[in-house]
Every structure is written in structure tokens, then in C-alpha cells.
Design an enzyme around this catalytic site. Structure first.
Site, PDB file in Angstrom:
ATOM      1  N   ASP A   1       7.581  15.625  -0.104  1.00  0.00           N
ATOM      2  CA  ASP A   1       7.456  16.202   1.149  1.00  0.00           C
ATOM      3  C   ASP A   1       8.756  15.700   1.655  1.00  0.00           C
ATOM      4  O   ASP A   1       9.146  14.441   2.282  1.00  0.00           O
ATOM      5  CB  ASP A   1       6.789  17.101   1.554  1.00  0.00           C
ATOM      6  CG  ASP A   1       7.631  18.086   3.054  1.00  0.00           C
ATOM      7  OD1 ASP A   1       9.102  18.192   3.788  1.00  0.00           O
ATOM      8  OD2 ASP A   1       7.201  18.001   4.313  1.00  0.00           O
TER       9      ASP A   1
ATOM     10  N   ASP B   1       1.552   4.519   0.217  1.00  0.00           N
ATOM     11  CA  ASP B   1       0.404   4.155  -0.883  1.00  0.00           C
ATOM     12  C   ASP B   1       2.127   4.793  -2.099  1.00  0.00           C
ATOM     13  O   ASP B   1       1.533   4.950  -2.588  1.00  0.00           O
ATOM     14  CB  ASP B   1      -0.487   5.627  -1.271  1.00  0.00           C
ATOM     15  CG  ASP B   1      -1.810   5.032  -0.286  1.00  0.00           C
ATOM     16  OD1 ASP B   1      -1.691   3.615  -0.383  1.00  0.00           O
ATOM     17  OD2 ASP B   1      -2.200   5.287   0.676  1.00  0.00           O
TER      18      ASP B   1
ATOM     19  N   GLY C   1      -5.552  11.715  -1.900  1.00  0.00           N
ATOM     20  CA  GLY C   1      -3.659  10.786  -2.031  1.00  0.00           C
ATOM     21  C   GLY C   1      -4.755   9.768  -1.355  1.00  0.00           C
ATOM     22  O   GLY C   1      -4.418   8.671  -1.254  1.00  0.00           O
TER      23      GLY C   1
ATOM     24  N   ASP D   1      -4.239   8.051  -4.486  1.00  0.00           N
ATOM     25  CA  ASP D   1      -3.264   7.036  -4.640  1.00  0.00           C
ATOM     26  C   ASP D   1      -3.097   6.014  -5.705  1.00  0.00           C
ATOM     27  O   ASP D   1      -2.548   5.675  -6.720  1.00  0.00           O
ATOM     28  CB  ASP D   1      -1.738   7.156  -3.967  1.00  0.00           C
ATOM     29  CG  ASP D   1      -1.233   8.960  -3.240  1.00  0.00           C
ATOM     30  OD1 ASP D   1      -1.518   9.528  -3.948  1.00  0.00           O
ATOM     31  OD2 ASP D   1      -0.776   8.502  -1.953  1.00  0.00           O
TER      32      ASP D   1
ATOM     33  N   ARG E   1       6.934   2.440  -7.570  1.00  0.00           N
ATOM     34  CA  ARG E   1       7.117   1.574  -7.474  1.00  0.00           C
ATOM     35  C   ARG E   1       6.433   0.542  -9.251  1.00  0.00           C
ATOM     36  O   ARG E   1       6.572   0.572 -10.604  1.00  0.00           O
ATOM     37  CB  ARG E   1       6.468   0.175  -6.803  1.00  0.00           C
ATOM     38  CG  ARG E   1       6.681  -1.128  -7.369  1.00  0.00           C
ATOM     39  CD  ARG E   1       6.405  -2.326  -5.912  1.00  0.00           C
ATOM     40  NE  ARG E   1       4.582  -2.868  -6.195  1.00  0.00           N
ATOM     41  CZ  ARG E   1       3.918  -2.820  -7.359  1.00  0.00           C
ATOM     42  NH1 ARG E   1       4.518  -3.636  -7.807  1.00  0.00           N
ATOM     43  NH2 ARG E   1       3.021  -3.320  -7.340  1.00  0.00           N
TER      44      ARG E   1
ATOM     45  N   HIS F   1       2.774  16.546  -1.758  1.00  0.00           N
ATOM     46  CA  HIS F   1       1.812  16.389  -0.262  1.00  0.00           C
ATOM     47  C   HIS F   1       1.766  17.829   0.080  1.00  0.00           C
ATOM     48  O   HIS F   1       2.289  18.572  -0.471  1.00  0.00           O
ATOM     49  CB  HIS F   1       3.282  16.029  -0.018  1.00  0.00           C
ATOM     50  CG  HIS F   1       3.567  13.949  -0.118  1.00  0.00           C
ATOM     51  ND1 HIS F   1       4.826  13.726   0.262  1.00  0.00           N
ATOM     52  CD2 HIS F   1       2.625  13.574  -0.060  1.00  0.00           C
ATOM     53  CE1 HIS F   1       4.713  12.850  -0.007  1.00  0.00           C
ATOM     54  NE2 HIS F   1       3.381  12.310   0.212  1.00  0.00           N
TER      55      HIS F   1
ATOM     56  N   HIS G   1       1.200   7.961   5.065  1.00  0.00           N
ATOM     57  CA  HIS G   1       0.330   7.184   3.744  1.00  0.00           C
ATOM     58  C   HIS G   1       1.180   5.928   3.586  1.00  0.00           C
ATOM     59  O   HIS G   1       1.209   5.990   1.864  1.00  0.00           O
ATOM     60  CB  HIS G   1      -0.908   7.468   2.974  1.00  0.00           C
ATOM     61  CG  HIS G   1      -0.265   9.331   2.582  1.00  0.00           C
ATOM     62  ND1 HIS G   1      -0.486   9.021   1.433  1.00  0.00           N
ATOM     63  CD2 HIS G   1      -0.663  10.038   3.177  1.00  0.00           C
ATOM     64  CE1 HIS G   1      -0.191  10.407   0.706  1.00  0.00           C
ATOM     65  NE2 HIS G   1      -0.130  10.777   1.824  1.00  0.00           N
TER      66      HIS G   1
END
Length: 133
Positions: free
Chosen positions: A91, A101, A66, A71, A107, A19, A98
Site C-alpha cells: 500500500d 520488515d 506479516g 515477513d 532487500r 498490506h 513494520h
């Protein structure tokens, strides 16, 4: 592309994502671990990957930013078993525009049993484990 047998034996490819407020920490971490990372095929989201290459000299295949699909590209690489590890400096103190994402990446890495580190300490431990294999 690594097959399942090669993936079980070790890590040959890694994505590096950070991030905005964590990009400097990512650069410092990559610099400190450049010899180990130089042995891997590295991928990164837009700005992170570009900065790593510019500031450390390590070759990184840069994907989209991203939130602009990078991402998702990394998630697809995980699902297709083309990526062995993910280092994602998140962060924890900023609202994530987002967030969906980010959750998707976590996951997918969990679903496909992909090595994942979300901070400097866990990333360093993951690299140390690689050196011991």
C-alpha cells in the site's frame, strides 16, 4: 525444495503478501489468475493466505501474520532458496508500522535474485512470463 537448476528453469513456489488495504486487490488478482497459480506451491502471510484459500479455494500454506514474523519467515525461505517468487501488494499511501520488515523482504528478494512483483501489473507480467516458459 527447489535447487538452483530448477529455479533457473522456472518458478514452482510463490509467496503472496498484501498490506491490509491491498488484500481485496490481491484476492481479485488471484481469482483472475487462479489457473496459473494453481500450478504453484503457494505461501502467504497469515490473513492474506487465509483469505486466498477461503475466497478462491486455492491451497496456500499460511505463515504468521506479516508483522508477527510472517515477513521474516518468507525472508528466510528466500535466503534458503525455498521460494522462487514473491508477489507483495504494497500500500503506497499508508504509513507502514513494520516498514523495516518490508524493506528486509525487498532487500532479500533483490539479494537472492528472486522474482518479485509489487503491484498487479508486474505480478501479471511475471505470470505471463511463466506461461511462456
Amino acid at each position: 525444495m527447489a535447487n538452483d537448476t530448477a529455479r533457473d528453469k522456472g518458478i514452482s513456489s510463490m509467496a503472496l503478501v498484501a498490506h491490509d488495504k491491498m488484500k481485496d486487490a490481491m484476492i481479485e488478482w488471484v481469482t483472475a489468475h487462479a489457473p496459473a497459480l494453481a500450478k504453484l506451491d503457494l505461501y502467504g502471510t497469515g490473513t492474506t493466505g487465509g483469505r486466498i484459500t477461503q475466497e478462491t479455494g486455492l491451497p496456500v500454506t499460511c505463515l504468521k501474520s506479516g508483522p508477527l514474523g510472517g515477513d521474516a519467515q518468507i525472508g528466510a525461505m528466500i535466503a534458503e532458496k525455498r521460494l522462487d517468487a514473491l508477489v507483495f501488494f504494497i500500500d503506497p499511501l499508508s504509513a507502514l508500522p513494520h516498514d523495516v520488515d518490508v524493506k528486509s523482504l525487498v532487500r532479500l528478494a533483490t539479494l537472492y535474485n528472486t522474482a518479485m512483483a509489487i503491484n498487479e501489473k508486474s505480478a501479471t507480467l511475471m505470470l505471463k512470463a511463466l506461461d511462456n516458459n
